[in-house]
Design a protein around this motif. Sequence first.
Motif, PDB file in Angstrom:
ATOM      1  N   UNK A   1       0.953  -1.220  -0.107  1.00 12.21           N
ATOM      2  CA  UNK A   1       0.028   0.148   0.012  1.00 12.21           C
ATOM      3  C   UNK A   1       1.106   1.203   0.025  1.00 12.21           C
ATOM      4  N   UNK A   2       2.037   1.185   0.823  1.00  9.76           N
ATOM      5  CA  UNK A   2       2.820   2.414   0.858  1.00  9.76           C
ATOM      6  C   UNK A   2       3.547   2.766  -0.406  1.00  9.76           C
ATOM      7  N   UNK A   3       3.611   1.587  -1.240  1.00  8.03           N
ATOM      8  CA  UNK A   3       4.428   1.536  -2.314  1.00  8.03           C
ATOM      9  C   UNK A   3       3.481   2.475  -3.530  1.00  8.03           C
ATOM     10  N   UNK A   4       2.252   1.912  -3.458  1.00 10.09           N
ATOM     11  CA  UNK A   4       1.226   2.633  -4.378  1.00 10.09           C
ATOM     12  C   UNK A   4       1.286   4.135  -4.098  1.00 10.09           C
ATOM     13  N   UNK A   5       0.898   4.331  -2.758  1.00  8.65           N
ATOM     14  CA  UNK A   5       0.687   5.825  -2.110  1.00  8.65           C
ATOM     15  C   UNK A   5       2.084   6.483  -2.498  1.00  8.65           C
ATOM     16  N   UNK A   6       2.973   6.145  -2.430  1.00  9.35           N
ATOM     17  CA  UNK A   6       4.276   6.866  -2.614  1.00  9.35           C
ATOM     18  C   UNK A   6       4.524   7.009  -4.285  1.00  9.35           C
ATOM     19  N   UNK A   7       4.016   6.064  -5.028  1.00 12.25           N
ATOM     20  CA  UNK A   7       4.027   6.194  -6.718  1.00 12.25           C
ATOM     21  C   UNK A   7       2.990   7.369  -6.889  1.00 12.25           C
ATOM     22  N   UNK A   8       1.797   7.513  -6.195  1.00  7.20           N
ATOM     23  CA  UNK A   8       0.833   8.309  -6.523  1.00  7.20           C
ATOM     24  C   UNK A   8       1.267   9.900  -6.087  1.00  7.20           C
ATOM     25  N   UNK A   9       1.998   9.690  -4.952  1.00  5.11           N
ATOM     26  CA  UNK A   9       2.472  11.168  -4.342  1.00  5.11           C
ATOM     27  C   UNK A   9       3.587  11.800  -5.225  1.00  5.11           C
ATOM     28  N   UNK A  10       4.243  10.889  -5.840  1.00  6.81           N
ATOM     29  CA  UNK A  10       5.157  11.534  -6.897  1.00  6.81           C
ATOM     30  C   UNK A  10       4.712  11.585  -8.387  1.00  6.81           C
TER      31      UNK A  10
END
Length: 387
Positions: free
Chosen positions: A192-201
Amino acid sequence: MLIALSNTPRDYAWGSPTLIADLEGRRPTGAPEAEVWFGDHPGSPAAVHDGTGRTLDRWLPAVAEAQGVPAKLPYLLKLLAAGAPLSIQVHPSKQQAVEGFAREEAAGVPRDAGDRNYKDDNHKPEVIVALSETFTALAGLRDIAATRELFDALGDAPAVAAVRDHLSAADAAEALRGAIGWLLGAAQPAEIEQIVDAAASASSDRFSAELALTRSLHRAYPADPGIVVALLMNLVELGRGEAIFVPAGVLHAYVAGLGVEIMAASDNVLRGGLTPKHIDVDELLGLVDFRPAEPPFLRATATGEGAEVFAPGIADFALGHLAAGEPARLDLDGVSIVLGVAGEATVTGASGARIALAPGQAAVVTPDESPLTTDGGGEVFVAMPGA
């Protein structure tokens, strides 16, 4: 009869410390104020100001026989002030609620248990009308082609690719069911963190608002899978006076703003993220309508003489609206509740009984007072049974 009602705000953590206080023209308490309930729901029945000290759930049965009306309201009217996002959730149909409630009763699950899904045997369709200049919500699942485009903008991290794999299924509803089932039931916090980080950047002209919301949701609910579920949903920005109707099966969440909400009288909520509370993934997946659809906007219908009605076509409720600026008239059907939201409106019933309502003030109206009229000095909403 036309009798004043009142209630105190409920201090849910997601509530706004200022929106309801500003509407009512008073100093904020400093605590979050999430909802004010105007109805007979036993969770927080409104006080009836007739000198008896009764709440509405006790007052209604006392007048029901004489008026020839039901002793219980089929709806609940609320002021709702979201200072932080509410949980992503879905409500059951009437049949699903009856079956689920009976199943949990037979299993002996306490009604106040944290893992109880069905608190009663009723459905909970709802309408919310924006009172703030903007009201942000998530409502329904976005067109699958657009969602695939959004996830294409998130890069090639393994967890992003896992969601894209689910979204590649030929049938759109099955694709979304698979993606949500994986996010809520199988994905690890690191994924989940990986997807959120991808969306944040990520950057996208088309989905800039969705990506910005992802970042704010992450601040409120770190590593919550609902952050990614929200990326599959329609992001809706209502202007003041605009509404959405959320029927059974539609995944939704209110994000920010002040609104007047009417719903069937039920506590049945199954959550799908943005919450520390219990999520029953299998039960949720059995209730959600996974078909992509446009946001469920609800237009009001003019009824003449300055009045309009938000009518979703169900028996539980309709919501009348009488704007400020000119006298207005509304025919009632059943016990109704009138709520002031702007200015000061003088509301008059057929008997000549009248009451002045400032913003945030409400009154219960019996059917013999139909039609209800206002003097145009303020804006009111009127909750009543539906067609």
